[in-house]
Design a protein around this motif. Structure first.
Motif, PDB file in Angstrom:
ATOM      1  N   ILE B 293       0.851  -1.206   0.000  1.00  0.00           N
ATOM      2  CA  ILE B 293       0.000   0.000   0.000  1.00  0.00           C
ATOM      3  C   ILE B 293       0.878   1.244   0.000  1.00  0.00           C
ATOM      4  CG2 ILE B 293      -1.803   1.264   1.271  1.00  0.00           C
ATOM      5  CD1 ILE B 293      -2.539  -1.490   2.537  1.00  0.00           C
ATOM      6  N   HIS B 294       0.651   2.098  -1.000  1.00  0.00           N
ATOM      7  CA  HIS B 294       1.449   3.331  -1.088  1.00  0.00           C
ATOM      8  C   HIS B 294       0.542   4.549  -1.028  1.00  0.00           C
ATOM      9  CE1 HIS B 294       4.902   0.924  -2.098  1.00  0.00           C
ATOM     10  NE2 HIS B 294       4.163   0.299  -3.000  1.00  0.00           N
ATOM     11  N   PHE B 295       1.054   5.603  -0.401  1.00  0.00           N
ATOM     12  CA  PHE B 295       0.298   6.858  -0.330  1.00  0.00           C
ATOM     13  C   PHE B 295       0.723   7.807  -1.443  1.00  0.00           C
ATOM     14  CE2 PHE B 295      -0.409   5.366   3.924  1.00  0.00           C
ATOM     15  CZ  PHE B 295      -1.700   5.775   4.175  1.00  0.00           C
ATOM     16  N   GLU B 296      -0.271   8.560  -1.921  1.00  0.00           N
ATOM     17  CA  GLU B 296       0.069   9.649  -2.847  1.00  0.00           C
ATOM     18  C   GLU B 296       0.061  10.929  -2.030  1.00  0.00           C
ATOM     19  OE1 GLU B 296      -1.621   8.050  -7.082  1.00  0.00           O
ATOM     20  OE2 GLU B 296      -2.979   9.098  -5.758  1.00  0.00           O
ATOM     21  N   GLY B 297       0.625  11.970  -2.575  1.00  0.00           N
ATOM     22  CA  GLY B 297       0.736  13.226  -1.844  1.00  0.00           C
ATOM     23  C   GLY B 297      -0.608  13.766  -1.385  1.00  0.00           C
ATOM     24  N   LYS B 298      -1.582  13.768  -2.285  1.00  0.00           N
ATOM     25  CA  LYS B 298      -2.908  14.296  -1.907  1.00  0.00           C
ATOM     26  C   LYS B 298      -3.994  13.401  -2.479  1.00  0.00           C
ATOM     27  CE  LYS B 298      -3.365  17.627  -5.683  1.00  0.00           C
ATOM     28  NZ  LYS B 298      -4.579  17.369  -6.344  1.00  0.00           N
ATOM     29  N   SER B 299      -5.179  13.613  -1.962  1.00  0.00           N
ATOM     30  CA  SER B 299      -6.301  12.776  -2.379  1.00  0.00           C
ATOM     31  C   SER B 299      -6.594  12.987  -3.861  1.00  0.00           C
ATOM     32  CB  SER B 299      -7.527  13.154  -1.565  1.00  0.00           C
ATOM     33  OG  SER B 299      -8.684  12.634  -2.160  1.00  0.00           O
ATOM     34  N   GLU B 300      -6.973  11.926  -4.536  1.00  0.00           N
ATOM     35  CA  GLU B 300      -7.321  12.081  -5.960  1.00  0.00           C
ATOM     36  C   GLU B 300      -8.626  12.873  -6.102  1.00  0.00           C
ATOM     37  OE1 GLU B 300      -8.902   8.563  -7.968  1.00  0.00           O
ATOM     38  OE2 GLU B 300      -8.614   7.451  -6.095  1.00  0.00           O
ATOM     39  N   TYR B 301      -9.372  13.010  -4.989  1.00  0.00           N
ATOM     40  CA  TYR B 301     -10.637  13.754  -5.030  1.00  0.00           C
ATOM     41  C   TYR B 301     -10.459  15.222  -4.636  1.00  0.00           C
ATOM     42  CZ  TYR B 301     -12.737   9.198  -5.542  1.00  0.00           C
ATOM     43  OH  TYR B 301     -13.085   7.962  -6.023  1.00  0.00           O
ATOM     44  N   ASP B 302      -9.237  15.619  -4.377  1.00  0.00           N
ATOM     45  CA  ASP B 302      -8.974  17.002  -3.973  1.00  0.00           C
ATOM     46  C   ASP B 302      -9.086  17.928  -5.190  1.00  0.00           C
ATOM     47  OD1 ASP B 302      -7.942  19.393  -3.073  1.00  0.00           O
ATOM     48  OD2 ASP B 302      -6.446  18.441  -1.785  1.00  0.00           O
ATOM     49  N   ILE B 303      -9.992  18.910  -5.117  1.00  0.00           N
ATOM     50  CA  ILE B 303     -10.172  19.807  -6.272  1.00  0.00           C
ATOM     51  C   ILE B 303      -9.608  21.206  -6.005  1.00  0.00           C
ATOM     52  CG2 ILE B 303     -12.141  18.575  -7.287  1.00  0.00           C
ATOM     53  CD1 ILE B 303     -13.912  20.832  -6.020  1.00  0.00           C
ATOM     54  N   SER B 304      -8.662  21.283  -5.061  1.00  0.00           N
ATOM     55  CA  SER B 304      -8.076  22.593  -4.741  1.00  0.00           C
ATOM     56  C   SER B 304      -7.541  23.300  -5.985  1.00  0.00           C
ATOM     57  CB  SER B 304      -6.915  22.439  -3.764  1.00  0.00           C
ATOM     58  OG  SER B 304      -7.371  21.881  -2.579  1.00  0.00           O
ATOM     59  N   GLU B 305      -6.893  22.522  -6.867  1.00  0.00           N
ATOM     60  CA  GLU B 305      -6.289  23.153  -8.052  1.00  0.00           C
ATOM     61  C   GLU B 305      -7.350  23.737  -8.969  1.00  0.00           C
ATOM     62  OE1 GLU B 305      -3.679  20.273  -9.812  1.00  0.00           O
ATOM     63  OE2 GLU B 305      -2.358  20.353  -8.060  1.00  0.00           O
ATOM     64  N   LEU B 306      -8.478  23.032  -9.092  1.00  0.00           N
ATOM     65  CA  LEU B 306      -9.576  23.559  -9.938  1.00  0.00           C
ATOM     66  C   LEU B 306     -10.115  24.859  -9.360  1.00  0.00           C
ATOM     67  CD1 LEU B 306     -11.611  20.293 -10.709  1.00  0.00           C
ATOM     68  CD2 LEU B 306     -10.147  21.556 -12.255  1.00  0.00           C
ATOM     69  N   LEU B 307     -10.238  24.883  -8.025  1.00  0.00           N
ATOM     70  CA  LEU B 307     -10.754  26.102  -7.383  1.00  0.00           C
ATOM     71  C   LEU B 307      -9.763  27.251  -7.530  1.00  0.00           C
ATOM     72  CD1 LEU B 307     -12.311  24.628  -4.106  1.00  0.00           C
ATOM     73  CD2 LEU B 307     -13.522  25.416  -6.129  1.00  0.00           C
ATOM     74  N   GLN B 308      -8.494  26.923  -7.350  1.00  0.00           N
ATOM     75  CA  GLN B 308      -7.452  27.947  -7.494  1.00  0.00           C
ATOM     76  C   GLN B 308      -7.484  28.547  -8.899  1.00  0.00           C
ATOM     77  OE1 GLN B 308      -4.242  25.810  -5.920  1.00  0.00           O
ATOM     78  NE2 GLN B 308      -3.778  27.344  -4.368  1.00  0.00           N
ATOM     79  N   ALA B 309      -7.620  27.665  -9.878  1.00  0.00           N
ATOM     80  CA  ALA B 309      -7.654  28.136 -11.270  1.00  0.00           C
ATOM     81  C   ALA B 309      -8.861  29.030 -11.504  1.00  0.00           C
ATOM     82  CB  ALA B 309      -7.699  26.935 -12.210  1.00  0.00           C
ATOM     83  N   LYS B 310      -9.974  28.673 -10.882  1.00  0.00           N
ATOM     84  CA  LYS B 310     -11.186  29.488 -11.050  1.00  0.00           C
ATOM     85  C   LYS B 310     -10.998  30.885 -10.446  1.00  0.00           C
ATOM     86  CE  LYS B 310     -15.732  28.056 -11.113  1.00  0.00           C
ATOM     87  NZ  LYS B 310     -16.890  27.368 -10.556  1.00  0.00           N
ATOM     88  N   ILE B 311     -10.391  30.911  -9.256  1.00  0.00           N
ATOM     89  CA  ILE B 311     -10.148  32.214  -8.600  1.00  0.00           C
ATOM     90  C   ILE B 311      -9.237  33.066  -9.482  1.00  0.00           C
ATOM     91  CG2 ILE B 311      -9.065  33.345  -6.609  1.00  0.00           C
ATOM     92  CD1 ILE B 311     -10.017  31.009  -4.902  1.00  0.00           C
TER      93      ILE B 311
END
Lengths: 151, 333
Positions: B293-311
């Motif tokens: 089992i390996h972890f990724e840096g952030k959740s695949e469901y994290d939409i922070s980047e989409l929100l940032q782009a919108k702002i």
């Protein structure tokens, strides 16, 4: 103002002159319960000439019947009055009036007629648009719907 | 990103409320409740004893028939119209509560998105379901509430066809895609912003930018699952690995270590059942499974980047008014 909002503030009522009368118009179509079913059309009182009245081309006077319900029935004992002013910027319309600044109501009436109001006319009523800053939007909206209408 | 529901209060002083555009809905002791000009979505409350009024409702719904998007211009025009009808200056009114949010297109189903957004530390969580499907979540604190809900479902159920068509035409809304509404509901703005918020202040570009960043930072505070990278080989997903995957996802939420819990559980089992050698062998198997089992840096469901782009996009279009005007004219013509 977007078109949907203007549409929600707009009502259209069609009046036709009663045969054998000079100025008595009766509602034939459109939303009921807004203006009285019978309107008196035309300037019947003699006024002194004054600059203030320049541009005035007609008048609407009416009284709600006892049993009749209407948007303005509680104003001025059910008596409706508005002057109709010419609208040179929008020549396809006969004119406009406002009901009723005296009672803090600012509803705009735009009168449209294909026969110079000799036998029928439409009253396009816009709730809350009776201030000069809204006239342009109301006239443009009216112009659009009249242009779309099949004649 | 835009304002939605709002409650504005105004002390009237010598002004007199014009009731010509109001329909009385109910009378209470000391207060009258009206609907604004045949529109049940806007309530106007008149408190005679304290001589103030409160306007409550969603202005975007009233003005546009939906809350997908409403511009600041819409708000200004709508409030000007309303204050003209009420004969009360609403721009100097105090904002008692308001919502600020956005509808965001997401590349995964709404229920999966909601399931993988779990909690905000220090805030109460509430979940809304239709059958087994999650349709919304709220994280609540005394002065603020963060709401997320399935916007696509909402629009399909709530809005008439012509309005849905308008959303497609103006904003590119697509029935087949997934949309989520994210919203900060400021329940007590005076407590949250440490001082009264006035209507004209709320509509100022600076405050709007602040609200946009607030929305993003609240979103980023949500603990998300879905940051575990699933093993790619079938052989690596055996019956022993699956419960470990779930336990690993829950670690961040409940603050524990899977290895420690399992070790403690093995120690509890009497030696008569499991000898030390048996324990060692089982622990080794568990460790081997955990290695898959390996972890990724952030959740695949994290939409922070989409929100940032919108702002970013909104800030850029606000900084280029001439460009916007041109586009606006094109649309109108």
């Amino acid at each position: 103002m977007n078109e949907r909002f203007i549409e929600s503030c707009h009502s259209c009522i069609h009046y036709e002159r009663k045969p054998e009368t000079k100025s008595s118009y009766y509602q034939k179509a459109g939303e009921r319960g807004i203006l009285p079913e019978r309107l008196s059309w035309g300037i019947n009182a003699i006024c002194k000439d004054s600059n203030k009245l320049k541009g005035k081309i007609s008048e609407i006077n009416a009284v709600y019947r006892k049993a009749e319900q209407g948007l303005y029935k509680l104003l001025n004992d059910g008596k409706i009055h508005t002057s109709i002013w010419g609208s040179p910027e929008y020549p396809e319309f006969y004119g406009y009036g406002v009901i009723d600044e005296r009672h803090n109501v600012y509803d705009l009436l735009i009168v449209y007629s294909g026969n110079n109001c000799s036998s029928s006319f439409e009253v396009h009523l816009f709730r809350g648009f009776g201030k000069p800053e809204y006239f342009g939007q109301a006239f443009s909206y009216c112009r659009n719907i009249i242009n779309k209408k099949p004649h | 990103m835009n304002l939605d529901y709002i409650e504005v209060a105004k002390f009237m002083g010598k002004d007199k409320l014009n009731t010509a555009y109001l329909q009385r809905a109910a009378s209470y002791e000391g207060a009258e409740k009206y609907h604004f000009d045949r529109c049940k979505k806007i309530e106007v409350w008149h408190y005679e004893s304290s001589n103030h009024i409160a306007v409550k409702g969603s202005l975007p719904y009233w003005l546009n028939g939906h809350n997908y998007f409403s511009s600041l211009q819409d708000w200004k025009e709508g409030l000007e119209y309303m204050q003209g009808c009420l004969n009360i200056n609403l721009f100097s009114g105090i904002v008692n509560c308001f919502e600020f949010g956005t509808v965001q297109e997401i590349p995964f189903p709404e229920s999966a998105f909601l399931r993988n957004h779990v909690k905000i530390t220090g805030m109460e969580s509430r979940q809304y379901q239709q059958g087994n499907v999650i349709t919304g979540k709220e994280f609540i604190s005394p002065s603020m509430k963060f709401k997320m809900y399935d916007a696509a479902r909402n629009f399909k159920n709530k809005l008439d066809k012509p309005i849905q068509e308008e959303l497609s035409r103006l904003y590119g809304w697509d029935k087949a895609k997934h949309y989520i509404k994210l919203e900060n509901h400021y329940r007590k703005p005076e407590a949250y912003f440490r001082g009264n918020v006035y209507m004209n202040e709320l509509l100022s570009p600076n405050f709007q930018n602040h609200l946009k960043n607030e929305l993003l930072s609240t979103y980023q505070k949500i603990m998300k699952t879905g940051n575990i990278h699933l093993p790619e080989k079938k052989g690596d997903i055996n019956a022993g690995t699956l419960p470990l995957l779930i336990l690993k996802e829950l670690e961040a939420l409940y603050n524990f270590r899977t290895e420690d819990l399992l070790k403690a559980k093995l120690k509890e089992i009497p030696e008569g059942i499991l000898s030390p050698a048996d324990r060692k062998a089982r622990m080794k198997t568990i460790r081997d499974n955990l290695k898959k089992i390996h972890f990724e840096g952030k959740s695949e469901y994290d939409i922070s980047e989409l929100l940032q782009a919108k702002i970013q996009q909104e800030c850029e279009s606000a900084a280029a008014p001439f460009l916007c005007e041109e586009i606006g004219e094109e649309i109108l013509s």
